[in-house]
Design a protein around this motif. Structure first.
Motif, PDB file in Angstrom:
ATOM      1  N   SER A 287      -2.261   7.745  14.507  1.00 23.70           N
ATOM      2  CA  SER A 287      -1.845   8.291  13.207  1.00 23.70           C
ATOM      3  C   SER A 287      -0.809   7.398  12.544  1.00 23.70           C
ATOM      4  O   SER A 287      -0.782   7.265  11.309  1.00 23.70           O
ATOM      5  N   VAL A 288       0.060   6.764  13.336  1.00 22.45           N
ATOM      6  CA  VAL A 288       1.025   5.819  12.779  1.00 22.45           C
ATOM      7  C   VAL A 288       0.292   4.622  12.194  1.00 22.45           C
ATOM      8  O   VAL A 288       0.610   4.152  11.089  1.00 22.45           O
ATOM      9  N   ALA A 289      -0.709   4.103  12.937  1.00 26.10           N
ATOM     10  CA  ALA A 289      -1.488   2.970  12.441  1.00 26.10           C
ATOM     11  C   ALA A 289      -2.196   3.318  11.131  1.00 26.10           C
ATOM     12  O   ALA A 289      -2.237   2.511  10.196  1.00 26.10           O
ATOM     13  N   GLN A 290      -2.724   4.530  11.050  1.00 33.66           N
ATOM     14  CA  GLN A 290      -3.395   4.963   9.818  1.00 33.66           C
ATOM     15  C   GLN A 290      -2.418   5.015   8.658  1.00 33.66           C
ATOM     16  O   GLN A 290      -2.727   4.564   7.552  1.00 33.66           O
ATOM     17  N   SER A 291      -1.226   5.553   8.921  1.00 35.18           N
ATOM     18  CA  SER A 291      -0.222   5.646   7.864  1.00 35.18           C
ATOM     19  C   SER A 291       0.222   4.266   7.398  1.00 35.18           C
ATOM     20  O   SER A 291       0.439   4.033   6.205  1.00 35.18           O
ATOM     21  N   LEU A 292       0.356   3.326   8.338  1.00 36.52           N
ATOM     22  CA  LEU A 292       0.771   1.972   7.969  1.00 36.52           C
ATOM     23  C   LEU A 292      -0.242   1.301   7.058  1.00 36.52           C
ATOM     24  O   LEU A 292       0.117   0.467   6.214  1.00 36.52           O
ATOM     25  N   GLY A 293      -1.507   1.646   7.215  1.00 35.97           N
ATOM     26  CA  GLY A 293      -2.540   1.006   6.419  1.00 35.97           C
ATOM     27  C   GLY A 293      -2.757   1.613   5.051  1.00 35.97           C
ATOM     28  O   GLY A 293      -3.435   1.016   4.207  1.00 35.97           O
ATOM     29  N   GLU A 294      -2.205   2.776   4.800  1.00 34.86           N
ATOM     30  CA  GLU A 294      -2.506   3.491   3.560  1.00 34.86           C
ATOM     31  C   GLU A 294      -1.802   2.927   2.342  1.00 34.86           C
ATOM     32  O   GLU A 294      -2.364   2.894   1.253  1.00 34.86           O
ATOM     33  N   ARG A 295      -0.544   2.465   2.500  1.00 29.52           N
ATOM     34  CA  ARG A 295       0.247   2.063   1.336  1.00 29.52           C
ATOM     35  C   ARG A 295      -0.036   0.632   0.892  1.00 29.52           C
ATOM     36  O   ARG A 295       0.230   0.271  -0.257  1.00 29.52           O
ATOM     37  N   GLY A 296      -0.532  -0.203   1.806  1.00 22.79           N
ATOM     38  CA  GLY A 296      -0.820  -1.579   1.429  1.00 22.79           C
ATOM     39  C   GLY A 296       0.380  -2.499   1.424  1.00 22.79           C
ATOM     40  O   GLY A 296       0.320  -3.582   0.829  1.00 22.79           O
ATOM     41  N   ASP A 297       1.498  -2.079   2.040  1.00 27.25           N
ATOM     42  CA  ASP A 297       2.686  -2.933   2.049  1.00 27.25           C
ATOM     43  C   ASP A 297       3.190  -3.203   3.469  1.00 27.25           C
ATOM     44  O   ASP A 297       4.383  -3.418   3.687  1.00 27.25           O
ATOM     45  N   LEU A 298       2.275  -3.193   4.440  1.00 30.67           N
ATOM     46  CA  LEU A 298       2.645  -3.466   5.823  1.00 30.67           C
ATOM     47  C   LEU A 298       3.238  -4.864   5.939  1.00 30.67           C
ATOM     48  O   LEU A 298       2.660  -5.841   5.477  1.00 30.67           O
ATOM     49  N   VAL A 299       4.396  -4.963   6.602  1.00 26.42           N
ATOM     50  CA  VAL A 299       5.074  -6.247   6.779  1.00 26.42           C
ATOM     51  C   VAL A 299       4.927  -6.754   8.203  1.00 26.42           C
ATOM     52  O   VAL A 299       4.654  -7.938   8.428  1.00 26.42           O
ATOM     53  N   ALA A 300       5.106  -5.871   9.205  1.00 30.18           N
ATOM     54  CA  ALA A 300       5.097  -6.314  10.598  1.00 30.18           C
ATOM     55  C   ALA A 300       4.539  -5.223  11.493  1.00 30.18           C
ATOM     56  O   ALA A 300       4.807  -4.037  11.289  1.00 30.18           O
ATOM     57  N   LEU A 301       3.778  -5.641  12.530  1.00 26.97           N
ATOM     58  CA  LEU A 301       3.182  -4.686  13.454  1.00 26.97           C
ATOM     59  C   LEU A 301       3.155  -5.271  14.865  1.00 26.97           C
ATOM     60  O   LEU A 301       2.727  -6.403  15.069  1.00 26.97           O
ATOM     61  N   GLN A 302       3.628  -4.472  15.821  1.00 27.89           N
ATOM     62  CA  GLN A 302       3.504  -4.790  17.242  1.00 27.89           C
ATOM     63  C   GLN A 302       3.486  -3.481  18.015  1.00 27.89           C
ATOM     64  O   GLN A 302       4.386  -2.656  17.881  1.00 27.89           O
ATOM     65  N   LEU A 303       2.435  -3.295  18.822  1.00 25.01           N
ATOM     66  CA  LEU A 303       2.319  -2.094  19.633  1.00 25.01           C
ATOM     67  C   LEU A 303       1.882  -2.482  21.044  1.00 25.01           C
ATOM     68  O   LEU A 303       1.183  -3.478  21.235  1.00 25.01           O
ATOM     69  N   PRO A 304       2.290  -1.709  22.043  1.00 25.37           N
ATOM     70  CA  PRO A 304       1.837  -1.972  23.413  1.00 25.37           C
ATOM     71  C   PRO A 304       0.324  -1.833  23.527  1.00 25.37           C
ATOM     72  O   PRO A 304      -0.326  -1.160  22.726  1.00 25.37           O
ATOM     73  N   ARG A 305      -0.240  -2.437  24.559  1.00 20.52           N
ATOM     74  CA  ARG A 305      -1.689  -2.510  24.727  1.00 20.52           C
ATOM     75  C   ARG A 305      -2.345  -1.143  24.858  1.00 20.52           C
ATOM     76  O   ARG A 305      -3.496  -0.956  24.455  1.00 20.52           O
ATOM     77  N   SER A 306      -1.615  -0.161  25.392  1.00 20.18           N
ATOM     78  CA  SER A 306      -2.210   1.152  25.612  1.00 20.18           C
ATOM     79  C   SER A 306      -2.072   2.070  24.403  1.00 20.18           C
ATOM     80  O   SER A 306      -2.523   3.211  24.441  1.00 20.18           O
ATOM     81  N   TRP A 307      -1.477   1.589  23.331  1.00 23.26           N
ATOM     82  CA  TRP A 307      -1.232   2.445  22.172  1.00 23.26           C
ATOM     83  C   TRP A 307      -2.247   2.262  21.051  1.00 23.26           C
ATOM     84  O   TRP A 307      -2.298   3.075  20.131  1.00 23.26           O
ATOM     85  N   LEU A 308      -2.997   1.187  21.092  1.00 19.17           N
ATOM     86  CA  LEU A 308      -3.797   0.846  19.929  1.00 19.17           C
ATOM     87  C   LEU A 308      -5.210   0.450  20.358  1.00 19.17           C
ATOM     88  O   LEU A 308      -5.401  -0.253  21.347  1.00 19.17           O
ATOM     89  N   ASP A 309      -6.205   0.921  19.595  1.00 19.56           N
ATOM     90  CA  ASP A 309      -7.579   0.491  19.819  1.00 19.56           C
ATOM     91  C   ASP A 309      -8.057  -0.299  18.601  1.00 19.56           C
ATOM     92  O   ASP A 309      -7.360  -0.406  17.596  1.00 19.56           O
TER      93      ASP A 309
END
Length: 730
Positions: A287-309
């Protein structure tokens, strides 16, 4: 380029100080200091440390006194590396800064007393304050906050015994106006986060041991019942860096609990780094990843391997133009990462500044490693075309096996593709990426059935000098450096270069549990074994190199390449060498001594080798590094000469950190440590001396006592995350 500028600046510092302190020079010069315009003088004075500026240069004449107190010089002040400033001097400086300074950093000033911190209250106009690593209690913080009505940004340590209930109402009001907060958590606590309702940027570092000094387990159960759970309604940036340990992961999930209910609408930076192969899962990550993609102003992203597909990553990147991305040890995301960056999955890939792909194609090592598990030169070439402005690139813990067989008709080398990243400032590579390939006979040998020795039935033999006989050198194209030459010809502005062998893991225990869990056996990659002295010599093509790390390179036989690069890389400031050549002997000692004699600008040395002999000859060569400030020696079976060590400390008057984890007895180590502290502490207020047997059972607790600002220097390499410092959680 910037390295040259810094070198010129330091020379300028020396010349200006000589000029303003020597009346004969002024009187005999055709153009004196007084003939220069105020604008030029201010540009010159900007390069002088604030302590020298206010206490020395300002006393030369009335004109310089006036200029040294100009607001452009005193608005943003850092005392973080003023290692010779004791409590009395810092108090004098703070008194003079009181009416000028707006941004004040004492980050890492671990040697200053708590009472000196009280004097920061004089600087009532401060809007940005960094006292990370300083002695700040909850009561002392309360008094500071009550005096700093304009404070917008705060960085400090949450130490054992911290109690937010001790904060005064004025302090709580000041916290409610903060827009930026950085907390170093040394004990389970929310710190002051619940008081900060207007936060836009939150940076957390978790460094809590699972067990106390008394052997009692640490837990976070008491925090669950707290009513003041943090809320991040205005939050735009969230970063978290964790040291190994279950307590740190549990505490992080408590901080992130609110994200499960409501993701901040303006969130555009989300960086979370958890060491180890199996981070605890976090259900709210999609849900965090979805929210980050909605606004179009993402600057930086790093998540552990088990958190993201892959689906969540695609959603987060689509329509955005990120500047900083990290996918360290996330092999499942590899296809989606390149698809997003190369096939229009982001709005503008040219905005990307830093990219961490460390271990992104990492799989448990086997002799059956397939080509799909390796970096592809063609793909990296496309990446360079799309992401043309990358400055920080990390490819550590990956593999690239170049084939130079005639049937492949001149396959493009990975280094040729990397050379297209024309703006690179920092690059971290696996050793095998520099290899020009194996010949046919050696390739056939690699494809034979693996020996039981390499399948865990017996101890894996160490690869070292004994494997490199003259008649076998032709089997590995170790002397061919055409690939590396192509890389260096394209990346002319490199300031930081790290080359890590596939089997390297430091022997220091702080990160050992999580690093060793995913490290393949040393020497198993035949391409990496071919990287030796000839490759190191080619690095002389980087005259602007400032930071160099070489680790886990068994092909370095005599170290002659080190000498050659040191002669040309005259601006080298940080040098980290670990496990070069054989692990059963140190076969490059003579070259190392010659190298050190060339490194006149070196400020930091980290040397890790099982059989290091720190004798009189070693310390005599090290004494040639007259600007050296920090030295760390790590050697399981190493020896040291106490008298030579003391003489070295006397000659190198700038040394403020001397850490030696060697062989020898506990008594010998403690005796030398006490002798150095007794003799030099008075004249060097920031001096940190730790000398301890590397294999002693109490070493973990000893390391835990080292100030974190120094500990990170000796346990981590410089660009593990390959992100600019202001955004990097590592």
């Amino acid at each position: 380029m910037s390295g040259d500028v810094c070198g010129v600046s330091e020379d300028m510092d020396y010349q200006i100080l000589q000029a303003v302190c020597d009346e004969d020079t002024l009187s005999s010069s055709s153009v004196g200091m007084s003939d220069l315009s105020d604008e030029i003088l201010l540009c010159i004075l900007r390069h002088i440390p604030v302590c020298d500026l206010l206490l020395n240069v300002a006393n030369v004449c009335q004109k310089l006194h006036t200029l040294c107190h100009d607001k452009t010089l005193l608005t943003n002040v850092s005392l973080s590396e003023e290692y010779w400033a004791d409590d009395a001097l810092v108090r004098r400086i703070l008194k003079q800064l009181a009416n000028h300074v707006q941004s004040l950093s004492l980050n890492g000033c671990y040697w200053l007393s708590g009472s000196t911190m009280e004097h920061i209250a004089r600087c009532r106009g401060v809007t940005h304050l960094d006292v990370t690593g300083c002695r700040i209690t909850s009561l002392r913080l309360s008094r500071l906050l009550s005096s700093l009505a304009f404070l917008k940004s705060l960085a400090f340590d949450v130490t054992p015994g911290f109690n937010s209930a001790q904060l005064s109402s004025e302090a709580v009001d000041a916290l409610s106006r903060l827009s930026e907060l950085r907390q170093m958590l040394l004990t389970p606590s929310y710190g002051v986060v619940p008081c900060c309702a207007q936060l836009r940027k939150l940076m957390l570092q978790f460094d809590i041991p699972d067990v106390t000094k008394e052997g009692v387990g640490v837990c976070c159960q008491l925090m669950v019942g707290q009513s003041s759970v943090p809320h991040y309604k205005q939050l735009e940036e969230f970063t978290a860096r964790l040291a190994p340990g279950e307590v740190n992961q549990t505490l992080l999930l408590l901080y992130l609990a609110v994200f499960s209910v409501n993701v901040p609408k303006h969130l555009r930076v989300f960086l979370v780094s958890i060491p180890g192969p199996n981070p605890a899962p976090w259900p709210a990550a999609p849900s965090v990843a979805q929210s980050l993609g909605e606004r179009g102003d993402l600057v930086a992203l790093q998540l552990p391997r088990s958190w993201l597909d892959s689906a969540s990553l695609k959603q987060a990147l689509e329509g955005n133009s990120p500047k900083h991305l990290s996918f360290s040890r996330c092999p499942a995301l590899w296809p989606q990462v390149f698809q997003s960056l190369l096939n229009g999955g982001v709005r503008d890939a040219a905005q990307l500044v830093s990219l961490n792909l460390s271990g992104i194609n990492h799989v448990p090592y086997s002799e059956c490693r397939i080509v799909e598990d390796q970096l592809a030169a063609g793909t990296m070439s496309q990446l360079a075309d799309s992401c043309s402005n990358i400055k920080y690139l990390n490819l550590m813990h990956t593999h690239y096996h170049h084939e130079n067989s005639p049937g492949l008709e001149g396959e493009t080398h990975l280094c040729a593709s990397l050379a297209k990243f024309r703006h690179l400032l920092s690059l971290t590579l696996p050793a095998c990426a520099l290899s020009d390939g194996l010949n046919r006979n050696h390739t056939q040998m690699q494809n034979t059935h693996p020996s039981p020795l390499f399948q865990g039935l017996k101890k894996v033999p160490r690869v070292g000098l004994q494997n490199y006989k003259p008649e076998s050198e032709s089997s590995v194209s170790g002397d061919s450096t055409s690939g590396l030459a192509l890389l260096l010809a394209g990346c002319l502005f490199l300031e930081t270069f790290e080359l890590i062998g596939p089997g390297f893991a430091s022997t220091l225990p702080r990160l050992e549990p999580c690093t060793r869990a995913s490290v393949e056996p040393r020497g198993m990659c035949a391409w990496a074994r071919g990287i030796g002295d000839a490759h190191l010599a080619v690095l002389e093509a980087l005259p602007g190199l400032r930071r160099l790390t070489l680790a886990g390179l068994p092909g370095v036989l005599r170290g002659t390449g080190l000498v050659q690069l040191a002669k040309q890389c005259r601006d080298l400031r940080v040098l980290s060498l670990a496990n070069l050549g054989s692990l059963k002997t140190m076969n490059y000692t003579a070259a190392l001594l010659d190298t050190l004699k060339q490194c006149t600008q070196l400020q930091e040395l980290r040397l890790e080798q099982p059989y290091l002999n720190a004798n009189a000859s070693f310390f005599e060569a090290l004494s040639c590094c007259s600007r050296l400030q920090r030295v760390c020696l790590i050697s399981r079976c190493g020896t040291f000469d106490p008298s030579a060590t003391e003489t070295f400390m006397e000659r190198c008057c700038h040394i403020v950190m001397c850490h030696m984890f060697m062989g020898g007895t506990l008594v010998a180590c403690r005796t030398l440590q006490k002798a150095l502290l007794d003799r030099f502490s008075a004249e060097r207020p920031a001096l940190s001396v730790v000398i301890y047997p590397l294999q002693h059972e109490d070493l973990p607790s000893v390391i835990r006592e080292i100030p974190l600002t120094l500990l990170d220097r000796i346990t981590l390499f410089q660009s593990h995350v390959a992100q600019p410092p202001h955004l990097s959680p590592l």
